[in-house]
Design an enzyme around this catalytic site. Sequence first.
Site, PDB file in Angstrom:
ATOM      1  N   CYS A 124      89.454  54.012 -14.052  1.00 37.67           N
ATOM      2  CA  CYS A 124      89.000  53.703 -13.043  1.00 37.67           C
ATOM      3  C   CYS A 124      89.220  52.091 -13.162  1.00 37.67           C
ATOM      4  CB  CYS A 124      88.187  54.103 -12.167  1.00 37.67           C
ATOM      5  SG  CYS A 124      87.254  54.101 -13.634  1.00 37.67           S
ATOM      6  N   HIS A 158      82.927  50.632  -8.358  1.00 40.31           N
ATOM      7  CA  HIS A 158      82.542  49.768  -9.284  1.00 40.31           C
ATOM      8  C   HIS A 158      82.811  48.015  -8.847  1.00 40.31           C
ATOM      9  CE1 HIS A 158      82.516  53.175 -11.774  1.00 40.31           C
ATOM     10  NE2 HIS A 158      83.722  53.802 -12.124  1.00 40.31           N
TER      11      HIS A 158
END
Length: 345
Positions: A128, A248
């Site tokens: 990711c 994130h």
Amino acid sequence: MKKYNVAILGATGAVGQEFLNLIEERKFPFANLKLLASKRSAGKKIQFMGKEYTVEEATENSFNDVDIALFAGGSISKTLGPAAAKAGAVVIDNSSTFRMDPEVPLIVPEVNPEDISWHKGIIANPNCSTIIMVMALKPLYDVSKIKRVVVSTYQAVSGGGKEAMAELEQQVKDINDGKEVVANILPGAALKKHYQIAFNLIPQIDVFKENLYTKEEMKMIDETKKIMNDQDMRITATTIRVPVYRSHAESVNVEFEDEVSVEKAREVLSKFPGVILRDNPDEQEYPMPLETSGKDDVEVGRIRKDYSIEHGLNFWVCGDQIRKGAALNALQIAEYMMEHDMIKK
């Protein structure tokens, strides 16, 4: 439009559930849908698009008549990935199992779609954090070759699974109630020590390697080189778990071979598919996890010159790691293959 028989492995987990959300949102053309999970989850009922589906136990025989197998991650990919491919399905795998296999393409559709063409039944979805970073690196790399990248990540607890999210929530509640804080999950449930994440940062994601980098840090280094097809690019990473539920963030420093101005960087990033430029210091506008959670696009801002080197830029990038960092990227791979008639029926 052709419709495809689709299987989702890990359908009851966070990424599996995101697959379902996105299939409905994007009107993904499926004919039949098979929901697969571990024996423990088999038999669960899931309501989806007006129909009730029963989750089946995933076995090597689960993929007959499946055109596209979306794997939501986990060690089972090592066994069931080849089995699904052998049965004739195109496997798009979210685990780390095949990412560095030279026989398996590692794909971000906006960055290296041409690599899909040499797949042999399995396509790997990158980590990711890697996906979020290369979405910003690619348009800049096309202006001037990148010599070196220094990245520090600020990764949401949802990257550690539903249990990590629940633990953060419980810890905040316990602190507010004056109770003792219990930590059982982070930095990793299988590790020997666990730390409070509420009102804290943990500078460890995954296990430490012999070189003192964590496995997560080495994923970013190795995967970025493979995706960008540049083994000479020098990359160093520090990955941090932060008390944020979702999305994130990354601080990225880039050194180029030639000068890339802030204005040029803003121009190319604003035009790149899947990237939103949010960079207005005068109005205090910049990417934040709260604003990118649940969104498809990666946002880039805080673009500024690095005066410590000859040709350098700093920037800040945020993206939802469950969507673009996992389920969405995998689904986009399948959509690209459908659009270019790359899936045999």
